[in-house]
Design a protein around this motif. Structure first.
Motif, PDB file in Angstrom:
ATOM      1  N   PHE A 157       0.859  -1.171   0.000  1.00 38.88           N
ATOM      2  CA  PHE A 157       0.000   0.000   0.000  1.00 38.88           C
ATOM      3  C   PHE A 157       0.907   1.237   0.000  1.00 38.88           C
ATOM      4  CE2 PHE A 157      -2.488  -3.440   1.385  1.00 38.88           C
ATOM      5  CZ  PHE A 157      -3.836  -3.131   1.318  1.00 38.88           C
ATOM      6  N   VAL A 158       0.470   2.302  -0.655  1.00 35.64           N
ATOM      7  CA  VAL A 158       1.284   3.508  -0.762  1.00 35.64           C
ATOM      8  C   VAL A 158       0.607   4.662  -0.025  1.00 35.64           C
ATOM      9  CG1 VAL A 158       2.389   5.166  -2.310  1.00 35.64           C
ATOM     10  CG2 VAL A 158       2.162   2.771  -3.011  1.00 35.64           C
ATOM     11  N   TYR A 159       1.294   5.186   0.995  1.00 36.25           N
ATOM     12  CA  TYR A 159       0.836   6.361   1.733  1.00 36.25           C
ATOM     13  C   TYR A 159       1.458   7.600   1.100  1.00 36.25           C
ATOM     14  CZ  TYR A 159      -0.135   2.927   5.457  1.00 36.25           C
ATOM     15  OH  TYR A 159      -0.584   1.857   6.179  1.00 36.25           O
ATOM     16  N   HIS A 160       0.640   8.635   0.932  1.00 36.49           N
ATOM     17  CA  HIS A 160       1.136   9.871   0.335  1.00 36.49           C
ATOM     18  C   HIS A 160       0.645  11.064   1.141  1.00 36.49           C
ATOM     19  CE1 HIS A 160       0.789  13.347  -2.541  1.00 36.49           C
ATOM     20  NE2 HIS A 160       2.073  13.062  -2.622  1.00 36.49           N
ATOM     21  N   SER A 213       6.014   9.929  -0.247  1.00 30.64           N
ATOM     22  CA  SER A 213       5.272   8.686  -0.476  1.00 30.64           C
ATOM     23  C   SER A 213       6.054   7.527   0.118  1.00 30.64           C
ATOM     24  CB  SER A 213       5.060   8.438  -1.971  1.00 30.64           C
ATOM     25  OG  SER A 213       4.194   9.389  -2.530  1.00 30.64           O
ATOM     26  N   TYR A 214       5.306   6.559   0.627  1.00 32.67           N
ATOM     27  CA  TYR A 214       5.935   5.389   1.243  1.00 32.67           C
ATOM     28  C   TYR A 214       5.114   4.150   0.916  1.00 32.67           C
ATOM     29  CZ  TYR A 214       7.705   2.269   4.906  1.00 32.67           C
ATOM     30  OH  TYR A 214       8.242   1.202   5.588  1.00 32.67           O
ATOM     31  N   ALA A 215       5.744   3.205   0.240  1.00 36.82           N
ATOM     32  CA  ALA A 215       5.089   1.947  -0.132  1.00 36.82           C
ATOM     33  C   ALA A 215       5.517   0.849   0.836  1.00 36.82           C
ATOM     34  CB  ALA A 215       5.472   1.558  -1.561  1.00 36.82           C
ATOM     35  N   THR A 216       4.543   0.147   1.418  1.00 38.72           N
ATOM     36  CA  THR A 216       4.867  -0.858   2.425  1.00 38.72           C
ATOM     37  C   THR A 216       3.720  -1.860   2.557  1.00 38.72           C
ATOM     38  OG1 THR A 216       5.566  -1.170   4.735  1.00 38.72           O
ATOM     39  CG2 THR A 216       3.872   0.489   4.322  1.00 38.72           C
ATOM     40  N   TYR A 217       4.007  -2.986   3.162  1.00 36.40           N
ATOM     41  CA  TYR A 217       2.957  -3.929   3.529  1.00 36.40           C
ATOM     42  C   TYR A 217       2.272  -3.428   4.803  1.00 36.40           C
ATOM     43  CZ  TYR A 217       5.039  -6.991   0.064  1.00 36.40           C
ATOM     44  OH  TYR A 217       5.510  -7.507  -1.127  1.00 36.40           O
ATOM     45  N   SER A 232      -1.615   2.196   9.188  1.00 41.45           N
ATOM     46  CA  SER A 232      -2.246   3.513   9.233  1.00 41.45           C
ATOM     47  C   SER A 232      -3.238   3.694   8.094  1.00 41.45           C
ATOM     48  CB  SER A 232      -1.170   4.614   9.177  1.00 41.45           C
ATOM     49  OG  SER A 232      -0.328   4.560  10.306  1.00 41.45           O
ATOM     50  N   LEU A 233      -3.957   2.627   7.758  1.00 42.13           N
ATOM     51  CA  LEU A 233      -4.988   2.736   6.728  1.00 42.13           C
ATOM     52  C   LEU A 233      -6.135   3.625   7.178  1.00 42.13           C
ATOM     53  CD1 LEU A 233      -5.166  -0.949   5.394  1.00 42.13           C
ATOM     54  CD2 LEU A 233      -3.953   1.011   4.416  1.00 42.13           C
ATOM     55  N   THR A 234      -6.333   3.729   8.484  1.00 38.04           N
ATOM     56  CA  THR A 234      -7.252   4.704   9.065  1.00 38.04           C
ATOM     57  C   THR A 234      -6.457   5.485  10.106  1.00 38.04           C
ATOM     58  OG1 THR A 234      -7.986   3.096  10.736  1.00 38.04           O
ATOM     59  CG2 THR A 234      -9.286   3.247   8.716  1.00 38.04           C
ATOM     60  N   GLY A 235      -7.008   6.590  10.580  1.00 39.55           N
ATOM     61  CA  GLY A 235      -6.299   7.348  11.606  1.00 39.55           C
ATOM     62  C   GLY A 235      -6.324   8.840  11.350  1.00 39.55           C
ATOM     63  N   PRO A 236      -5.623   9.589  12.211  1.00 36.71           N
ATOM     64  CA  PRO A 236      -5.675  11.063  12.194  1.00 36.71           C
ATOM     65  C   PRO A 236      -4.635  11.671  11.264  1.00 36.71           C
ATOM     66  CG  PRO A 236      -4.402  10.339  14.075  1.00 36.71           C
ATOM     67  CD  PRO A 236      -4.828   9.085  13.339  1.00 36.71           C
ATOM     68  N   ILE A 242      -4.131   7.106   0.165  1.00 43.33           N
ATOM     69  CA  ILE A 242      -3.558   5.760   0.147  1.00 43.33           C
ATOM     70  C   ILE A 242      -4.046   5.051  -1.105  1.00 43.33           C
ATOM     71  CG2 ILE A 242      -3.182   3.643   1.471  1.00 43.33           C
ATOM     72  CD1 ILE A 242      -4.366   5.089   3.906  1.00 43.33           C
ATOM     73  N   THR A 243      -3.129   4.434  -1.808  1.00 42.86           N
ATOM     74  CA  THR A 243      -3.476   3.640  -2.973  1.00 42.86           C
ATOM     75  C   THR A 243      -2.757   2.299  -2.884  1.00 42.86           C
ATOM     76  OG1 THR A 243      -1.612   4.441  -4.307  1.00 42.86           O
ATOM     77  CG2 THR A 243      -3.667   5.723  -4.394  1.00 42.86           C
ATOM     78  N   MET A 244      -3.050   1.442  -3.835  1.00 38.90           N
ATOM     79  CA  MET A 244      -2.272   0.232  -3.996  1.00 38.90           C
ATOM     80  C   MET A 244      -0.963   0.587  -4.713  1.00 38.90           C
ATOM     81  SD  MET A 244      -4.557  -1.346  -2.522  1.00 38.90           S
ATOM     82  CE  MET A 244      -3.460  -2.754  -2.322  1.00 38.90           C
ATOM     83  N   ASP A 245      -0.020  -0.343  -4.734  1.00 40.87           N
ATOM     84  CA  ASP A 245       1.284  -0.092  -5.317  1.00 40.87           C
ATOM     85  C   ASP A 245       1.201   0.258  -6.804  1.00 40.87           C
ATOM     86  OD1 ASP A 245       3.956   0.254  -5.135  1.00 40.87           O
ATOM     87  OD2 ASP A 245       4.490  -1.847  -4.847  1.00 40.87           O
ATOM     88  N   ASP A 246       0.161  -0.210  -7.482  1.00 44.36           N
ATOM     89  CA  ASP A 246       0.017   0.075  -8.906  1.00 44.36           C
ATOM     90  C   ASP A 246      -0.794   1.342  -9.171  1.00 44.36           C
ATOM     91  OD1 ASP A 246      -2.531  -0.695  -8.230  1.00 44.36           O
ATOM     92  OD2 ASP A 246      -2.656  -2.388  -9.612  1.00 44.36           O
TER      93      ASP A 246
END
Length: 305
Positions: A157-160, A213-217, A232-236, A242-246
């Motif tokens: 998953f990619v956090y941005h 951006s940070y891609a991680t499991y 951190s798929l949910t939170g403050p 957040i997207t998938m790696d693709d």
């Protein structure tokens, strides 16, 4: 010093007047004897709690923010700063009281600097609402459907997020251990800190914000071959996407299942004034229930073990 787990074995039935939700606490309670200080808490007690229970509650030790900071340092190899929080001193930060609830999250798991532990000191507890919550990622992993578990095992998953200039400079200054004033931190220091870290992409915008951006499991491998869903798929996180790696969006069916499981497995930390709680941040997610009690006073710290 007496240690017991779970908390329901610690409080005699005849004296228990707390809300029923206390029964759901699954952590390790360490109750001080008269006159006992935090110095008496052993490494064995602490590591048992983190490895076996994932959350510990230390009660009756006459803590202060300064003693709390000493306690954090005793079991930590180094500290991590949260640049979005107000610092009390170099070790301890204040938790904003606020009234809205906060969704479950594993602290800083949307960055490569995920701490092992998150620490809380409660100087004043809220009333009967506004409790700090936690959710065991081991339980969530085991409760996942086979479809969801297989999906999560094989994708990143990619956090941005965009970070204002002062936020990233304060964080970099704290983390590089070179005693450089914040106002002298520049692109070179930023790139040095993030150099070689897998899954990271950084870029400075024209107005010197950090485009990150940070891609991680979204699960962690724990000792003994166990896995915990802690992320951190949910939170403050205002402004976070957040997207998938693709680049595709997270499937609605996945987030629906996760939120349903979170609701089923969320418990409260039963705060009393003076309590200290520690969570294994690689296993536990935490959050907060909504409250109109603005008098709640919490302090926090983040650290590696």
């Amino acid at each position: 010093m007496t240690t017991t787990s779970p908390i329901t074995h610690r409080i005699p039935t005849a004296r228990r007047k707390a809300p029923e939700r206390l029964l759901a606490f699954t952590g390790h309670l360490v109750q001080a004897q008269e006159g006992e200080t935090l110095d008496s808490v052993s490494a064995d007690d602490f590591h048992f709690a983190m490895e076996q229970k994932g959350v510990a509650l230390f009660r009756g030790f006459e803590a202060t923010p300064e003693r709390f900071g000493d306690f954090v340092e005793k079991f930590s190899s180094r500290l991590i700063l949260d640049p979005t929080r107000q610092s009390y001193d170099r070790r301890v930060q204040r938790v904003l009281s606020g009234t809205p609830g906060i969704e479950l999250h594993s602290e800083h798991s949307n960055s490569p600097f995920t701490p092992d532990y998150i620490w809380f000191y409660c100087r004043r507890a809220a009333g009967d609402r506004g409790q700090t919550t936690y959710c065991d990622g081991l339980e969530i992993w085991r409760a996942l459907s086979e479809t969801s578990r297989t999906f999560i095992e094989h994708v990143r998953f990619v956090y941005h997020r965009l970070f204002p200039e002062m936020f990233w400079k304060v964080f970099v200054a704290f983390m590089i251990d070179e005693d450089i004033p914040v106002e002298e931190i520049n692109r070179d220091h930023l790139e040095k800190l993030f150099s070689g870290l897998e899954g990271v992409r950084i870029e400075l915008t024209e107005d010197n914000q950090l485009d990150f951006s940070y891609a991680t499991y979204v699960y962690n491998q724990l000792p003994g071959g166990h896995r915990a869903l802690a992320n951190s798929l949910t939170g403050p996180y205002p402004g976070q996407t957040i997207t998938m790696d693709d680049g595709s969006p997270i499937p609605h069916w996945l987030m629906g299942e996760l939120k349903s499981l979170y609701d089923l497995h969320t418990r409260d930390i039963p705060w009393r004034d003076g309590d200290i709680a520690v969570l294994n941040n690689k296993r536990m997610m935490h959050g907060r229930r909504p409250s109109d009690d603005m008098g709640r006073e919490l302090f926090s710290a983040l650290s590696y073990g």
